[in-house]
Design an enzyme around this catalytic site. Sequence first.
Site, PDB file in Angstrom:
ATOM      1  N   TYR A 265       3.943  -0.917   7.976  1.00 49.45           N
ATOM      2  CA  TYR A 265       2.744  -0.297   7.426  1.00 49.45           C
ATOM      3  C   TYR A 265       1.489  -0.463   8.263  1.00 49.45           C
ATOM      4  O   TYR A 265       0.466   0.161   7.969  1.00 49.45           O
ATOM      5  CB  TYR A 265       2.529  -0.788   5.989  1.00 49.45           C
ATOM      6  CG  TYR A 265       3.578  -0.204   5.070  1.00 49.45           C
ATOM      7  CD1 TYR A 265       3.434   1.083   4.575  1.00 49.45           C
ATOM      8  CD2 TYR A 265       4.734  -0.897   4.768  1.00 49.45           C
ATOM      9  CE1 TYR A 265       4.404   1.654   3.774  1.00 49.45           C
ATOM     10  CE2 TYR A 265       5.719  -0.340   3.966  1.00 49.45           C
ATOM     11  CZ  TYR A 265       5.548   0.940   3.484  1.00 49.45           C
ATOM     12  OH  TYR A 265       6.522   1.501   2.697  1.00 49.45           O
TER      13      TYR A 265
ATOM     14  N   PHE B 268       4.513  -5.338  -6.988  1.00 51.43           N
ATOM     15  CA  PHE B 268       4.350  -3.991  -7.558  1.00 51.43           C
ATOM     16  C   PHE B 268       4.908  -2.971  -6.588  1.00 51.43           C
ATOM     17  O   PHE B 268       5.206  -3.287  -5.427  1.00 51.43           O
ATOM     18  CB  PHE B 268       2.894  -3.676  -7.898  1.00 51.43           C
ATOM     19  CG  PHE B 268       1.947  -3.611  -6.731  1.00 51.43           C
ATOM     20  CD1 PHE B 268       1.818  -2.419  -5.995  1.00 51.43           C
ATOM     21  CD2 PHE B 268       1.178  -4.693  -6.354  1.00 51.43           C
ATOM     22  CE1 PHE B 268       0.938  -2.346  -4.925  1.00 51.43           C
ATOM     23  CE2 PHE B 268       0.295  -4.638  -5.289  1.00 51.43           C
ATOM     24  CZ  PHE B 268       0.184  -3.464  -4.579  1.00 51.43           C
TER      25      PHE B 268
END
Length: 438
Positions: free
Chosen positions: A150, A438
Amino acid sequence: MAADPLTLPVDDEAQAALAAHGLRMELLDPGDDAQVRAWMEADSRGFHDAAPDDATIELVSGDFAGSRTVAVRDDSLTDPRVPVGTITSWPAAMTVPGGEVTGWAISGVTVAPTHRRRGIARAMVDAELRAAVAAELPVAILTVSEATIYTRYGFGPAAWTAALEVQAKRAGWLGAETPGRVQLVERATAMETARELLPAARRATPGDVQVVGHRFDRLFGSRTDEPELRRRRFVRYDDEDGVPRGLAVYVVGEEDPADFTSHVVEVRHLATTTDDAYRALWRYLLELDLVRTVRAPLRSTDEPLRWLVRDQRAIRTTELREHLWVRVLDPVAAFSARTYGASGRLALRVTDPAGYADGSFVIHATEGFAPRVARAGAGSDVPTLELPVDLLGSLYLGGVSAVTLARAGRITEVTPGAALAADRLLRGSEPPLLATWF
């Protein structure tokens, strides 16, 4: 005017990029049970999990109405119903030093192994960043399964966690007595308590993100058909006035079936809003009868527990890893939302290939108060750092030292001493922590 990211149509730029590979992108219809099931099957496949059963689908499906969920499809397949790419995002409150921001939480990023190297991940993530910008959200956030992916999208590691393993009987309790009481509570009572206590604990912890939907339910084992979830226990600390101030979720398992004194406690979650609650719940966990080992993941890298036991060597860090990744989209809004540990000025020259955070901005901070932050050319009298956008995300919550990054050659001091000046402003009294996934 800010757009509602949940109602934005399919991203045209991403759609065009995928069309060049014979693929298409569409938004999930949360009311279409077949679409929801197929998306969840693809998501599970991407993380090498078992296909979701009906109970799991029922538990998770309610979350899709509050999310922007995207599927990438290959209509040339024999069965194109199961997507070849998945991603889901939603607005989530994240604590920052002295306040909070609403970030664009990204999750469920998968690409089918048959469709790698076709730009699917790039198209999906870029589209979600554009959605966040359209909604005027200052940051995007995520947790990752692979730590090398990322940075290319401008995300930087911003909060780290430690996994602790404690030899309970060897540790020896040293902490002060607490005036309240500890009591075991049933699942329903624990969930009722957590709905107020978890948000309060989150607001006191920079880097923590609100827990909503099925992630909250699963924390408390609402899927009672799963054996591990049925075994979850809940212990609460109430202060002298009877107000709940802490809650721990744990499981007790056997390590050696032939030795009944060698049980292992796995702490699934521990949230507290006072120091008394923290001490009382840790003491309870370490002094459980017939328990040899207590394990706790997703704990702070500067856990006070080490100073509550007689033998610190009884506490072993079994894992230290980056957990929360932050992508700054609007530096002025993001850095205006937090407070600072000292008074002073700092200029940051940011390189952002995507353009969102590119340029220079100056922080005018007064200790403990909201700062003035503006895009500007760095003045010669302002300590100045040059850095890429991913490391801007790393510095945002104060979880890493600018001096460390400068010594590593990852950021540049345009003005000598600028890294130290940055640390004085940005570093907080405690390291940031994301206590969930999450």
